[in-house]
Design a protein around this motif. Structure first.
Motif, PDB file in Angstrom:
ATOM      1  N   ILE A 158       0.889  -1.292  -0.205  1.00 45.02           N
ATOM      2  CA  ILE A 158      -0.038  -0.003  -0.097  1.00 45.02           C
ATOM      3  C   ILE A 158       0.950   1.221   0.124  1.00 45.02           C
ATOM      4  CG2 ILE A 158      -1.728   1.362   1.412  1.00 45.02           C
ATOM      5  CD1 ILE A 158      -2.736  -1.399   2.214  1.00 45.02           C
ATOM      6  N   CYS A 159       2.022   1.315   0.789  1.00 43.84           N
ATOM      7  CA  CYS A 159       2.743   2.401   1.042  1.00 43.84           C
ATOM      8  C   CYS A 159       3.339   2.611  -0.484  1.00 43.84           C
ATOM      9  CB  CYS A 159       3.775   2.035   2.047  1.00 43.84           C
ATOM     10  SG  CYS A 159       3.152   2.339   3.601  1.00 43.84           S
ATOM     11  N   GLN A 160       3.849   1.445  -1.102  1.00 45.07           N
ATOM     12  CA  GLN A 160       4.410   1.933  -2.468  1.00 45.07           C
ATOM     13  C   GLN A 160       3.353   2.359  -3.627  1.00 45.07           C
ATOM     14  OE1 GLN A 160       7.990  -1.182  -3.151  1.00 45.07           O
ATOM     15  NE2 GLN A 160       6.492  -2.138  -1.461  1.00 45.07           N
ATOM     16  N   VAL A 161       2.362   1.738  -3.634  1.00 40.32           N
ATOM     17  CA  VAL A 161       1.384   2.154  -4.631  1.00 40.32           C
ATOM     18  C   VAL A 161       0.981   3.439  -4.450  1.00 40.32           C
ATOM     19  CG1 VAL A 161      -1.071   1.495  -5.424  1.00 40.32           C
ATOM     20  CG2 VAL A 161       0.932  -0.284  -5.151  1.00 40.32           C
ATOM     21  N   LYS A 162       0.814   3.792  -3.058  1.00 43.42           N
ATOM     22  CA  LYS A 162       0.127   5.188  -2.797  1.00 43.42           C
ATOM     23  C   LYS A 162       1.175   6.209  -2.534  1.00 43.42           C
ATOM     24  CE  LYS A 162      -4.347   3.752  -1.369  1.00 43.42           C
ATOM     25  NZ  LYS A 162      -5.600   4.069  -0.426  1.00 43.42           N
ATOM     26  N   LYS A 163       2.310   5.660  -2.412  1.00 41.82           N
ATOM     27  CA  LYS A 163       3.596   6.664  -2.144  1.00 41.82           C
ATOM     28  C   LYS A 163       3.631   7.418  -0.990  1.00 41.82           C
ATOM     29  CE  LYS A 163       4.489   7.313  -7.248  1.00 41.82           C
ATOM     30  NZ  LYS A 163       4.441   6.047  -7.616  1.00 41.82           N
ATOM     31  N   LEU A 164       3.392   6.507   0.103  1.00 39.24           N
ATOM     32  CA  LEU A 164       2.864   7.034   1.350  1.00 39.24           C
ATOM     33  C   LEU A 164       4.173   7.082   1.955  1.00 39.24           C
ATOM     34  CD1 LEU A 164      -0.196   5.174   2.670  1.00 39.24           C
ATOM     35  CD2 LEU A 164      -0.074   7.652   1.751  1.00 39.24           C
ATOM     36  N   PRO A 165       4.746   7.761   2.849  1.00 35.88           N
ATOM     37  CA  PRO A 165       5.670   8.036   3.637  1.00 35.88           C
ATOM     38  C   PRO A 165       5.773   6.800   4.861  1.00 35.88           C
ATOM     39  CG  PRO A 165       4.413   9.841   4.533  1.00 35.88           C
ATOM     40  CD  PRO A 165       3.641   9.166   3.297  1.00 35.88           C
ATOM     41  N   ILE A 166       7.196   6.439   5.415  1.00 31.67           N
ATOM     42  CA  ILE A 166       7.137   5.440   6.303  1.00 31.67           C
ATOM     43  C   ILE A 166       6.524   5.745   7.523  1.00 31.67           C
ATOM     44  CG2 ILE A 166       9.437   6.016   7.033  1.00 31.67           C
ATOM     45  CD1 ILE A 166       8.266   2.424   6.386  1.00 31.67           C
ATOM     46  N   GLU A 167       6.179   6.972   7.888  1.00 24.89           N
ATOM     47  CA  GLU A 167       5.499   7.287   9.040  1.00 24.89           C
ATOM     48  C   GLU A 167       4.075   7.048   8.725  1.00 24.89           C
ATOM     49  OE1 GLU A 167       8.865  10.294   8.584  1.00 24.89           O
ATOM     50  OE2 GLU A 167       7.329   9.474   7.145  1.00 24.89           O
ATOM     51  N   GLU A 168       3.603   6.794   7.784  1.00 26.43           N
ATOM     52  CA  GLU A 168       2.023   6.415   7.529  1.00 26.43           C
ATOM     53  C   GLU A 168       2.183   4.789   7.152  1.00 26.43           C
ATOM     54  OE1 GLU A 168      -0.167   8.849   5.013  1.00 26.43           O
ATOM     55  OE2 GLU A 168       1.038  10.583   5.426  1.00 26.43           O
ATOM     56  N   PHE A 169       3.127   4.075   7.406  1.00 30.29           N
ATOM     57  CA  PHE A 169       3.337   2.678   7.392  1.00 30.29           C
ATOM     58  C   PHE A 169       1.853   1.745   7.574  1.00 30.29           C
ATOM     59  CE2 PHE A 169       4.247  -1.927   7.950  1.00 30.29           C
ATOM     60  CZ  PHE A 169       5.006  -2.136   6.573  1.00 30.29           C
ATOM     61  N   TRP A 170       1.294   2.168   8.937  1.00 32.69           N
ATOM     62  CA  TRP A 170       0.207   1.534   9.372  1.00 32.69           C
ATOM     63  C   TRP A 170      -1.021   2.043   9.194  1.00 32.69           C
ATOM     64  CZ3 TRP A 170       1.511  -3.335  10.301  1.00 32.69           C
ATOM     65  CH2 TRP A 170       3.127  -3.569  10.742  1.00 32.69           C
ATOM     66  N   SER A 171      -1.155   3.304   8.361  1.00 36.52           N
ATOM     67  CA  SER A 171      -2.283   3.999   8.477  1.00 36.52           C
ATOM     68  C   SER A 171      -3.402   3.331   7.552  1.00 36.52           C
ATOM     69  CB  SER A 171      -2.084   5.183   7.583  1.00 36.52           C
ATOM     70  OG  SER A 171      -1.566   5.133   6.270  1.00 36.52           O
ATOM     71  N   ALA A 172      -3.201   2.267   6.754  1.00 40.38           N
ATOM     72  CA  ALA A 172      -4.355   1.650   6.282  1.00 40.38           C
ATOM     73  C   ALA A 172      -5.135   0.984   6.928  1.00 40.38           C
ATOM     74  CB  ALA A 172      -3.791   0.811   5.046  1.00 40.38           C
ATOM     75  N   GLY A 173      -4.905   0.482   8.228  1.00 39.66           N
ATOM     76  CA  GLY A 173      -5.586  -0.326   8.982  1.00 39.66           C
ATOM     77  C   GLY A 173      -5.882  -1.615   8.539  1.00 39.66           C
ATOM     78  N   ILE A 174      -5.235  -2.425   8.254  1.00 39.16           N
ATOM     79  CA  ILE A 174      -5.826  -3.491   7.500  1.00 39.16           C
ATOM     80  C   ILE A 174      -6.387  -4.809   8.234  1.00 39.16           C
ATOM     81  CG2 ILE A 174      -4.988  -5.477   5.870  1.00 39.16           C
ATOM     82  CD1 ILE A 174      -2.437  -3.691   5.236  1.00 39.16           C
ATOM     83  N   GLU A 175      -7.691  -4.674   7.974  1.00 38.50           N
ATOM     84  CA  GLU A 175      -8.525  -5.577   8.374  1.00 38.50           C
ATOM     85  C   GLU A 175      -8.578  -6.887   7.764  1.00 38.50           C
ATOM     86  OE1 GLU A 175     -12.774  -4.231   9.215  1.00 38.50           O
ATOM     87  OE2 GLU A 175     -11.895  -2.225   8.754  1.00 38.50           O
ATOM     88  N   GLN A 176      -8.669  -8.037   8.761  1.00 38.18           N
ATOM     89  CA  GLN A 176      -8.733  -9.039   8.078  1.00 38.18           C
ATOM     90  C   GLN A 176     -10.016  -9.673   7.401  1.00 38.18           C
ATOM     91  OE1 GLN A 176      -7.887 -10.977  12.149  1.00 38.18           O
ATOM     92  NE2 GLN A 176      -6.136 -11.917  11.330  1.00 38.18           N
ATOM     93  N   CYS A 177      -9.573 -10.307   6.138  1.00 40.23           N
ATOM     94  CA  CYS A 177     -10.470 -10.698   5.234  1.00 40.23           C
ATOM     95  C   CYS A 177     -11.499  -9.743   4.675  1.00 40.23           C
ATOM     96  CB  CYS A 177     -11.386 -11.885   5.771  1.00 40.23           C
ATOM     97  SG  CYS A 177     -10.858 -13.372   5.951  1.00 40.23           S
ATOM     98  N   LYS A 178     -10.776  -8.380   4.341  1.00 41.79           N
ATOM     99  CA  LYS A 178     -11.638  -7.218   3.827  1.00 41.79           C
ATOM    100  C   LYS A 178     -10.692  -6.763   2.751  1.00 41.79           C
ATOM    101  CE  LYS A 178     -13.100  -2.542   4.478  1.00 41.79           C
ATOM    102  NZ  LYS A 178     -13.193  -1.403   5.473  1.00 41.79           N
ATOM    103  N   ILE A 179     -11.248  -6.817   1.577  1.00 41.03           N
ATOM    104  CA  ILE A 179     -10.640  -6.198   0.310  1.00 41.03           C
ATOM    105  C   ILE A 179     -10.337  -4.916   0.077  1.00 41.03           C
ATOM    106  CG2 ILE A 179     -10.821  -6.128  -2.235  1.00 41.03           C
ATOM    107  CD1 ILE A 179     -11.563  -9.149  -2.314  1.00 41.03           C
ATOM    108  N   ILE A 180      -9.351  -4.504   0.129  1.00 37.57           N
ATOM    109  CA  ILE A 180      -8.947  -3.073  -0.249  1.00 37.57           C
ATOM    110  C   ILE A 180      -8.604  -2.597  -1.837  1.00 37.57           C
ATOM    111  CG2 ILE A 180      -7.351  -0.852   0.234  1.00 37.57           C
ATOM    112  CD1 ILE A 180      -6.820  -2.454   2.878  1.00 37.57           C
ATOM    113  N   LYS A 181      -9.081  -1.806  -2.367  1.00 43.44           N
ATOM    114  CA  LYS A 181      -8.917  -1.351  -3.932  1.00 43.44           C
ATOM    115  C   LYS A 181      -7.818  -0.407  -3.778  1.00 43.44           C
ATOM    116  CE  LYS A 181     -10.774   0.643  -7.861  1.00 43.44           C
ATOM    117  NZ  LYS A 181     -12.313   1.236  -8.421  1.00 43.44           N
ATOM    118  N   LEU A 182      -6.786  -0.847  -4.438  1.00 42.54           N
ATOM    119  CA  LEU A 182      -5.454  -0.062  -4.537  1.00 42.54           C
ATOM    120  C   LEU A 182      -5.484   0.693  -5.862  1.00 42.54           C
ATOM    121  CD1 LEU A 182      -2.692  -1.956  -2.931  1.00 42.54           C
ATOM    122  CD2 LEU A 182      -4.023  -0.208  -1.953  1.00 42.54           C
ATOM    123  N   ILE A 183      -5.676   0.076  -6.909  1.00 41.63           N
ATOM    124  CA  ILE A 183      -5.582   0.764  -8.249  1.00 41.63           C
ATOM    125  C   ILE A 183      -7.061   0.286  -9.191  1.00 41.63           C
ATOM    126  CG2 ILE A 183      -4.262   0.853 -10.367  1.00 41.63           C
ATOM    127  CD1 ILE A 183      -1.628  -0.251  -8.998  1.00 41.63           C
TER     128      ILE A 183
END
Length: 183
Positions: A158-183
């Motif tokens: 997610i950080c690489q696709v969205k070009k997020l800084p490392i400070e925001e590494f955990w910002s997506a809050g990745i839930e289990q078994c939930k799909i996130i659309k990146l592109i």
């Protein structure tokens, strides 16, 4: 399209243990979560699924894509971040001054390996090569891709696709078994 999903729950998730590369299977709740995701996302077009070779990710992908003729391809670059000697530790965040917590509390300060854990540089290198070599050409060809992986590994993508800084590494809050659309 590029979609990403974190595996279902394991016993170690329930116990708040750091899993990393330790190969822990889904528990009953994790399998139930994956079955619910199967129903929820059954109409979502997916041409190919790539997943971590760790059993919790493979099981999740197999359950979520059950009865669909979608290839599931394992790639070791999608393995979870290694937490070194801290794998198996329970409730690290409740342990004052536990060195591995820098990864979670101040990712921008995690530069050198702690206890043999993988660095963000290493994690980004392997997931970045996967994105460049596998994902980009298929996205350009119009394919819809699902990646089934893990919290830290997915966050690196997610950080690489969205070009997020490392400070925001955990910002997506990745839930289990939930799909996130990146592109």
């Amino acid at each position: 399209m590029l979609y990403i999903m974190r595996h279902g729950k394991t016993e170690w998730n329930a116990l708040h243990k750091l899993q990393g590369r330790t190969d822990i299977p889904l528990n009953d709740e994790g399998k139930r979560m994956a079955r619910q995701a199967c129903e929820k996302y059954k109409e979502l077009n997916i041409d190919v699924c790539y997943c971590s070779p760790l059993v919790r990710a493979v099981e999740t992908a197999q359950i979520v894509l059950k009865n669909r003729k979608i290839p599931i391809i394992e790639d070791k670059r999608l393995s979870e971040m290694s937490f070194g000697k801290y794998e198996g530790i329970e409730n690290s965040l409740a342990i004052p001054d536990c060195p591995i917590n820098v990864i979670f509390n101040q990712p921008e300060k995690y530069i050198e390996s702690v206890g043999g854990a993988e660095t963000f540089e290493q994690l980004f290198a392997r997931t970045g090569s996967f994105l460049k070599e596998v994902v980009e050409p298929q996205i350009q060809a119009g394919k819809d891709i699902l990646i089934v992986g893990h919290g830290a590994m997915n966050s690196a993508i997610i950080c690489q696709v969205k070009k997020l800084p490392i400070e925001e590494f955990w910002s997506a809050g990745i839930e289990q078994c939930k799909i996130i659309k990146l592109i």
